[in-house]
Design a protein around this motif. Sequence first.
Motif, PDB file in Angstrom:
ATOM      1  N   LYS A 139       0.845  -1.181   0.000  1.00  0.00           N
ATOM      2  CA  LYS A 139       0.000   0.000   0.000  1.00  0.00           C
ATOM      3  C   LYS A 139       0.888   1.242   0.000  1.00  0.00           C
ATOM      4  N   PRO A 140       0.355   2.400  -0.393  1.00  0.00           N
ATOM      5  CA  PRO A 140       1.140   3.635  -0.248  1.00  0.00           C
ATOM      6  C   PRO A 140       1.642   3.800   1.186  1.00  0.00           C
ATOM      7  N   ASP A 141       2.898   4.168   1.330  1.00  0.00           N
ATOM      8  CA  ASP A 141       3.577   4.307   2.615  1.00  0.00           C
ATOM      9  C   ASP A 141       3.797   2.957   3.299  1.00  0.00           C
ATOM     10  N   GLY A 142       3.715   1.864   2.539  1.00  0.00           N
ATOM     11  CA  GLY A 142       4.069   0.555   3.079  1.00  0.00           C
ATOM     12  C   GLY A 142       5.579   0.399   3.129  1.00  0.00           C
ATOM     13  N   LEU A 143       6.044  -0.481   3.983  1.00  0.00           N
ATOM     14  CA  LEU A 143       7.475  -0.644   4.258  1.00  0.00           C
ATOM     15  C   LEU A 143       8.010  -1.936   3.659  1.00  0.00           C
ATOM     16  N   LEU A 144       9.160  -1.846   3.012  1.00  0.00           N
ATOM     17  CA  LEU A 144       9.892  -3.020   2.522  1.00  0.00           C
ATOM     18  C   LEU A 144      11.182  -3.157   3.313  1.00  0.00           C
ATOM     19  N   ILE A 145      11.440  -4.363   3.810  1.00  0.00           N
ATOM     20  CA  ILE A 145      12.701  -4.678   4.482  1.00  0.00           C
ATOM     21  C   ILE A 145      13.238  -5.965   3.875  1.00  0.00           C
ATOM     22  N   ALA A 146      14.462  -5.923   3.368  1.00  0.00           N
ATOM     23  CA  ALA A 146      15.055  -7.104   2.729  1.00  0.00           C
ATOM     24  C   ALA A 146      16.496  -7.260   3.172  1.00  0.00           C
ATOM     25  N   ALA A 147      16.910  -8.499   3.323  1.00  0.00           N
ATOM     26  CA  ALA A 147      18.309  -8.834   3.593  1.00  0.00           C
ATOM     27  C   ALA A 147      18.809  -9.722   2.468  1.00  0.00           C
ATOM     28  N   LEU A 148      19.926  -9.319   1.868  1.00  0.00           N
ATOM     29  CA  LEU A 148      20.536 -10.075   0.778  1.00  0.00           C
ATOM     30  C   LEU A 148      21.939 -10.490   1.192  1.00  0.00           C
ATOM     31  N   ILE A 149      22.349 -11.663   0.730  1.00  0.00           N
ATOM     32  CA  ILE A 149      23.763 -12.008   0.815  1.00  0.00           C
ATOM     33  C   ILE A 149      24.504 -11.137  -0.192  1.00  0.00           C
ATOM     34  N   GLY A 150      25.531 -10.420   0.236  1.00  0.00           N
ATOM     35  CA  GLY A 150      26.207  -9.510  -0.670  1.00  0.00           C
ATOM     36  C   GLY A 150      27.567  -9.103  -0.162  1.00  0.00           C
ATOM     37  N   GLY A 151      28.016  -7.935  -0.607  1.00  0.00           N
ATOM     38  CA  GLY A 151      29.290  -7.394  -0.149  1.00  0.00           C
ATOM     39  C   GLY A 151      30.455  -8.317  -0.452  1.00  0.00           C
ATOM     40  N   GLU A 152      31.233  -8.610   0.584  1.00  0.00           N
ATOM     41  CA  GLU A 152      32.444  -9.433   0.445  1.00  0.00           C
ATOM     42  C   GLU A 152      32.205 -10.885   0.859  1.00  0.00           C
ATOM     43  N   THR A 153      30.971 -11.339   0.812  1.00  0.00           N
ATOM     44  CA  THR A 153      30.649 -12.706   1.209  1.00  0.00           C
ATOM     45  C   THR A 153      31.521 -13.725   0.464  1.00  0.00           C
ATOM     46  N   LEU A 154      32.106 -14.637   1.220  1.00  0.00           N
ATOM     47  CA  LEU A 154      32.904 -15.746   0.684  1.00  0.00           C
ATOM     48  C   LEU A 154      34.081 -15.281  -0.168  1.00  0.00           C
ATOM     49  N   THR A 155      34.590 -14.097   0.119  1.00  0.00           N
ATOM     50  CA  THR A 155      35.742 -13.614  -0.648  1.00  0.00           C
ATOM     51  C   THR A 155      36.946 -14.531  -0.484  1.00  0.00           C
ATOM     52  N   GLU A 156      37.102 -15.129   0.687  1.00  0.00           N
ATOM     53  CA  GLU A 156      38.225 -16.035   0.925  1.00  0.00           C
ATOM     54  C   GLU A 156      38.124 -17.279   0.040  1.00  0.00           C
ATOM     55  N   LEU A 157      36.925 -17.836  -0.061  1.00  0.00           N
ATOM     56  CA  LEU A 157      36.725 -19.017  -0.898  1.00  0.00           C
ATOM     57  C   LEU A 157      36.900 -18.678  -2.367  1.00  0.00           C
ATOM     58  N   ARG A 158      36.369 -17.549  -2.786  1.00  0.00           N
ATOM     59  CA  ARG A 158      36.494 -17.126  -4.180  1.00  0.00           C
ATOM     60  C   ARG A 158      37.965 -16.993  -4.577  1.00  0.00           C
ATOM     61  N   GLN A 159      38.748 -16.312  -3.740  1.00  0.00           N
ATOM     62  CA  GLN A 159      40.163 -16.110  -4.051  1.00  0.00           C
ATOM     63  C   GLN A 159      40.920 -17.436  -4.106  1.00  0.00           C
ATOM     64  N   SER A 160      40.679 -18.302  -3.140  1.00  0.00           N
ATOM     65  CA  SER A 160      41.416 -19.562  -3.076  1.00  0.00           C
ATOM     66  C   SER A 160      41.114 -20.452  -4.278  1.00  0.00           C
ATOM     67  N   LEU A 161      39.845 -20.558  -4.665  1.00  0.00           N
ATOM     68  CA  LEU A 161      39.479 -21.389  -5.811  1.00  0.00           C
ATOM     69  C   LEU A 161      40.015 -20.805  -7.118  1.00  0.00           C
ATOM     70  N   THR A 162      39.942 -19.486  -7.254  1.00  0.00           N
ATOM     71  CA  THR A 162      40.403 -18.850  -8.488  1.00  0.00           C
ATOM     72  C   THR A 162      41.904 -19.063  -8.684  1.00  0.00           C
ATOM     73  N   ILE A 163      42.683 -18.872  -7.631  1.00  0.00           N
ATOM     74  CA  ILE A 163      44.129 -19.046  -7.740  1.00  0.00           C
ATOM     75  C   ILE A 163      44.482 -20.503  -8.011  1.00  0.00           C
ATOM     76  N   ALA A 164      43.817 -21.428  -7.307  1.00  0.00           N
ATOM     77  CA  ALA A 164      44.121 -22.846  -7.494  1.00  0.00           C
ATOM     78  C   ALA A 164      43.812 -23.298  -8.912  1.00  0.00           C
ATOM     79  N   GLU A 165      42.663 -22.910  -9.439  1.00  0.00           N
ATOM     80  CA  GLU A 165      42.315 -23.295 -10.811  1.00  0.00           C
ATOM     81  C   GLU A 165      43.271 -22.669 -11.818  1.00  0.00           C
ATOM     82  N   SER A 166      43.623 -21.408 -11.597  1.00  0.00           N
ATOM     83  CA  SER A 166      44.535 -20.741 -12.523  1.00  0.00           C
ATOM     84  C   SER A 166      45.903 -21.410 -12.535  1.00  0.00           C
TER      85      SER A 166
END
Length: 297
Positions: A139-166
């Motif tokens: 409705k008008p003036d209704g509120l939305l609240i959302a939580a998303l996985i984002g930012g630097e999530t799993l940056t350690e895993l991403r870096q480790s897998l990328t380097i190992a595969e490369s």
Amino acid sequence: MPPPTPPQIFDRDLINRRLDRALARGAGDARADFLLARAAQDLGERVSLVKRRFVAAGDFGSPGPHGAVQLAAGGQVDWVVRIAPTRTSLGTGAFLAVVGDLERLPVADGRLDLAVSLLALQSVNDLPGALVQMRRALKPDGLLIAALIGGETLTELRQSLTIAESELLGGASPRVAPFVDVRALGGLAQRAGLALPVVDLDRAIVRYSDMFALVADLRAMGATNALEARARKPLRREVLARAAALYAERFADPDGRVRATFDLVWLAAWAPHESQPKPLEPGSATMRLADALKSRR
């Protein structure tokens, strides 16, 4: 002319199948829902800070009923409907639950005073479109609240897998999903027609015995790689072993346990209403900035 089809970044059918499999295998396993439980508790606190009563609330796409349970028990909402991604994830509680697609919400326009979504919007292919649908449900003036996985999530895993595969294969396939940037989310909300967006970040650092314990948790959440561009072949053992070694070398604490970053990006915004504060029109100021600074001195 119809709007262009958004790129298919995620295999959403695969996401739902993995969620169902994880729920079937891990009923009662705290590993499967510790992030969702954290988000639901935070949701309750955020709603309690809004000094109004909500007649109708919707929980959209969350992988478990934790948010709907929190809203139903919080005392500020008269009734709650949960749009669950799969039948297995419906859950039970003092709320109505149906299965629906977060990208094609089965909710009439202007029915809700509060719309929430926990840890689901990060895996839609059209995030602005999903936000538009949630805004329309309000409705008008209704509120939305959302939580998303984002930012630097799993940056350690991403870096480790990328380097190992490369190192071992001469190139890397995408293994960790791209996440929304904290600074961009407010702009996306405004593009979706929402007003007064506020974005903040809740970072959790979780420690594990090794990389494989982290991967086990991700499987328990149904949160393993579901990118359309993912490699269809499983990673070779030597690549996994090298990634685990890199993880331990780069991201271990003195006691030998490794760190994993989980960033929960929170968005609060409102369906537009004439009572809300409006920014001043450009050129409408009655005092020059230099004069204002002089008066403060």
